[in-house]
Every structure is written in structure tokens, then in C-alpha cells.
Design an enzyme around this catalytic site. Structure first.
Site, PDB file in Angstrom:
ATOM      1  N   THR A   1       0.877  -1.178   0.000  1.00 10.89           N
ATOM      2  CA  THR A   1       0.000   0.000   0.000  1.00 10.89           C
ATOM      3  C   THR A   1       0.903   1.213   0.000  1.00 10.89           C
ATOM      4  O   THR A   1       1.771   1.295   0.859  1.00 10.89           O
ATOM      5  CB  THR A   1      -0.905  -0.001   1.234  1.00 10.89           C
TER       6      THR A   1
ATOM      7  N   GLU B   1       8.604  -5.183   2.723  1.00 13.87           N
ATOM      8  CA  GLU B   1       8.413  -6.076   3.873  1.00 13.87           C
ATOM      9  C   GLU B   1       9.447  -7.197   3.874  1.00 13.87           C
ATOM     10  O   GLU B   1       9.541  -7.973   2.930  1.00 13.87           O
ATOM     11  CB  GLU B   1       6.996  -6.643   3.857  1.00 13.87           C
TER      12      GLU B   1
END
Length: 410
Positions: free
Chosen positions: A197, A283
Site C-alpha cells: 500500500t 516487507e
């Protein structure tokens, strides 16, 4: 007289941030949407600012995007942006849209603004409803200020799985006036924008019409934010907003202005910096990877090829394992849908050439491994199909990426 390329006229402000341009304030607070970290933030301009925005191209789009579009369409000006983390307010139906409007209108009322001068952005878990009591409590707590601490508070409030805040600042002389541009962003997973996002916010004190600012942002986005990828997934909430409040006092910049290219390059530099920080903080990532493709017939082809290579999970895992497996690179190229002659392809990992004109090159596995163990990796690809080049950025794919996303909601 020497002709100075626009890039040479742009200087980075090493301690600058989104509040370095004149006439902007920010804030970030903890309202309880997250367990302990800040989760409501706001950027506020001293005056209504020209604005531009780009949004996710996903068919599934979150309610805040609709609200922000309506705000911009109402008057082509924005003065504030209110942001929350923890909840994406996506796939929440009519209630989600109602909540996004309420969030906008409550912030406008809190700061004495017309409703349409406020944009809304949200990031977090999809399919959960906003806790509006906490959102409104957080907005009421906001006290926008002009300080480095206020900028950091905002940068922190917009994060989700990010491990670091992301900011930058650049300056250039345009029309005889010093123009400053600052940015803040968040993004760590679901990063494969098509405009991750990903949210990006850019401020500048330049004077420019909204229509011209939109023209600049749309062109720059294709070369920066749209050229990063972490995991191949595009978010429902991706958005980049630029505010230009004109407080630098320059003659309005436009495509006919002699310094238009400098302004566009300033925006490109700011956007690219933020995009690379997002890619680096993917991530579970341990390495920032840059793919440079040279020798394509068109710019679009070169950009697409670079992003295809960077988007390959096999390329990402090879980089994580410090394995100079160039076969994974050319295999990704083969499924790109682009036409090229494999017998003319050359590939290098940094300075180490591993394929030359379609022929494997003997190289030191030890040297290649040592290079790939570094934190910043560059993959060079030459195709000899034309003169155009393209670049994409991403990160390695690690065990931690799986761990983070296997328990994202917990």
C-alpha cells in the site's frame, strides 16, 4: 556559455522534509486505531494550494480516493490532507464512503476550512470499518505546527508495516526564485503501483496552476512510483498528492515557462527518492535492487522490461540468496510480452558481466556473491534493439516477507 542540465541545478536539502517549503504545517497523534503508535496525521497549508493527484488503477478502490477526487474536482484547490493508518476503509460499501466524508468534513470544521479543501487518505487492513469515534478524537487532538518534530509525527502516523519513515527535500532556482519541494511517503507491502500500500505526499512553495501540476505529476509518476515493485500486488488505496501553495513568489510555472523542465525534474527527483525509499523498505527486505535496461525501441518498452525483471520472484529470491543466477533474469524477460533477440542480450550484476551478446561469460562466483551480498544491488541489461532505457526498483524476497504477511491482521 555552458548549458546546465536541469538535474545539475537541483540540490538536495539533507535535513529537509515535507515542511521545509514555505507555508506548511503538519501533525501526527495516537488516537487508538493502532495499539500504541501514531495513527492520525495531517498536512495543512497556510493558504489554499494548487493540487494534483494520481490514484491506484486497481478496479477495487477505497472510499478515501472517491472523497479526495470529489474534493479536488470541486475547486482544483486543497488546503489540508487528513490521513489515518490501521484501517484502509476499502471494500466497506456505503458506510465506508459515509465515514470517509465524515472524516473529511470533521477535519475541515476543526480547522475552519471549506469541506472541499480537505483530502482524505487511509491505509491499513482491507474490509474493516472505520472506528469513527477514535478517528474524530484523533483529528480533534491535531495541532499542526511548522517543525521537524511535527513533520516526523506526520511521517510516523501514516506507517503500517514500514520499518522506517520516508522523507526527502530538494530545491531549485526557477524564474529567479528558490523553489523548495518536500515529500513524505509510506509503503512496505502490496507494492506494485499502476498509476502499494503506497501513499505519497509532496509539498512545494512553487506557484503553478493545478492543471499544469497534474500534467507534471502524471508524467513523472510513470518514471518513478510506477516503476517500483515489492510483491506484484497493487493496493486499493495507492495515492500520491502534491500541494503547491505559491509562497515562493515565483512567476507561475507552466509548460511554456523557460524553467518548466527544471520544475518537472525537481518533481521527478523528489518522487524517485521517495519511490526508492519505499522499495528499500519492502516487507522483510534486506537489499534495494535497481534494474537498468538499455537498448529498447521505445521508452515504454524499456520501462516495462525493467519492471518485469524486478517483479520476478525468482530474481528477487536469487538476490536474497546472493546467487548470480542470470538465467532467472533472462527467463523473466522472455515472459515480458516484449519482442527482442535473445542472442543480443547482455546481463551484468553490478560490474560483473555474466552474459554477453547471448553468450555466457566465465566469471568468479566468489566475486559475484560478494557483490550480491551488498545492501544496494544494480542489475544491468543491454538488448541492442534501440536507444531507449528504463529503470525499476524493488527489493529481495525473504523469509520474513512470508512471516509478516502470514500474520498481517494479528
Amino acid at each position: 556559455m555552458k548549458t546546465i542540465h536541469p538535474v545539475e541545478e537541483i540540490q538536495q536539502v539533507t535535513q529537509g522534509n515535507i515542511l521545509t517549503p514555505k507555508g506548511f504545517k503538519a501533525a501526527g497523534v495516537h488516537a487508538g486505531l493502532r495499539y500504541s503508535k501514531k495513527d492520525i496525521g495531517m498536512i495543512l497549508s497556510d493558504n489554499p494550494a494548487s493540487c494534483a493527484a494520481v490514484y491506484t488503477q486497481s478496479v477495487v478502490q477505497a472510499a478515501p480516493l472517491d472523497v479526495t477526487r470529489e474534493s479536488i474536482a470541486s475547486g482544483q484547490k486543497l488546503q489540508g490532507i487528513v490521513v489515518n493508518s490501521a484501517c484502509a476503509n476499502a471494500c466497506t460499501g456505503e458506510q465506508g464512503l459515509k465515514d470517509a466524508f465524515e472524516m473529511r468534513n470533521y477535519a475541515a470544521n476543526q480547522f475552519g476550512l471549506q469541506d472541499h479543501l480537505v483530502a482524505v487518505a487511509s491505509t491499513g487492513v482491507i474490509g474493516e470499518f472505520m472506528q469513527m469515534d477514535k478517528v474524530k478524537k484523533g483529528i480533534a487532538m491535531l495541532e499542526p505546527k511548522e517543525s521537524n518534530e511535527a513533520a516526523e509525527a506526520f511521517e510516523t502516523a501514516i506507517l503500517t508495516t514500514d520499518t522506517v519513515t520516508k522523507n526527502c527535500c530538494y530545491q531549485a532556482v526557477i524564474g529567479g526564485q528558490l523553489i523548495t519541494m518536500g515529500g513524505a511517503a509510506k509503503g512496505s507491502g502490496m507494492i506494485h503501483p499502476n498509476m502499494a500500500t503506497m501513499l505519497g505526499f509532496i509539498t512545494t512553495d512553487a506557484a503553478i496552476e493545478s492543471s499544469d501540476l497534474q500534467l507534471a505529476l502524471s508524467s513523472v509518476t510513470d518514471l518513478t512510483f510506477n516503476q517500483i515493485t515489492v510483491d506484484g500486488d497493487t493496493s486499493t488505496n495507492d495515492m500520491v498528492i502534491v500541494l503547491a501553495n505559491g509562497q515562493a513568489g515565483n512567476e507561475k510555472v507552466s509548460p511554456s515557462h523557460p524553467d518548466w523542465k527544471i520544475f518537472v525534474e525537481l518533481l521527478k527527483k523528489t518522487s524517485e527518492d521517495l519511490a526508492k525509499q519505499i522499495a528499500k523498505d519492502g516487507e522483510g527486505a534486506t537489499k534495494l535492487v535497481e534494474v537498468n535496461v538499455h537498448g529498447m525501441k521505445t521508452k515504454a518498452d524499456a520501462q516495462a522490461m525493467a519492471k518485469t525483471i524486478m517483479g520476478s520472484n525468482l530474481v528477487k529470491t536469487a538476490v536474497y540468496g546472493s546467487d548470480a543466477n542470470w538465467g532467472r533474469v533472462i527467463a523473466a524477460m522472455g515472459r515480458s510480452g516484449l519482442t527482442f533477440n535473445p542472442d543480443k542480450v547482455s546481463i551484468s550484476f553490478g560490474p560483473i558481466n555474466v552474459l554477453n551478446g547471448g553468450v555466457p561469460v566465465a566469471f568468479s562466483e566468489e566475486e559475484a556473491k560478494a557483490y550480491l551480498e551488498q545492501k544496494n544491488i544494480v542489475i544491468h541489461v543491454e538488448l541492442q534493439e534501440g536507444d531507449e532505457k528504463g529503470t525499476a526498483w524493488g527489493c529481495d524476497l525473504t523469509y520474513d516477507y512470508v512471516k509478516i504477511n502470514a500474520s498481517y491482521r494479528s
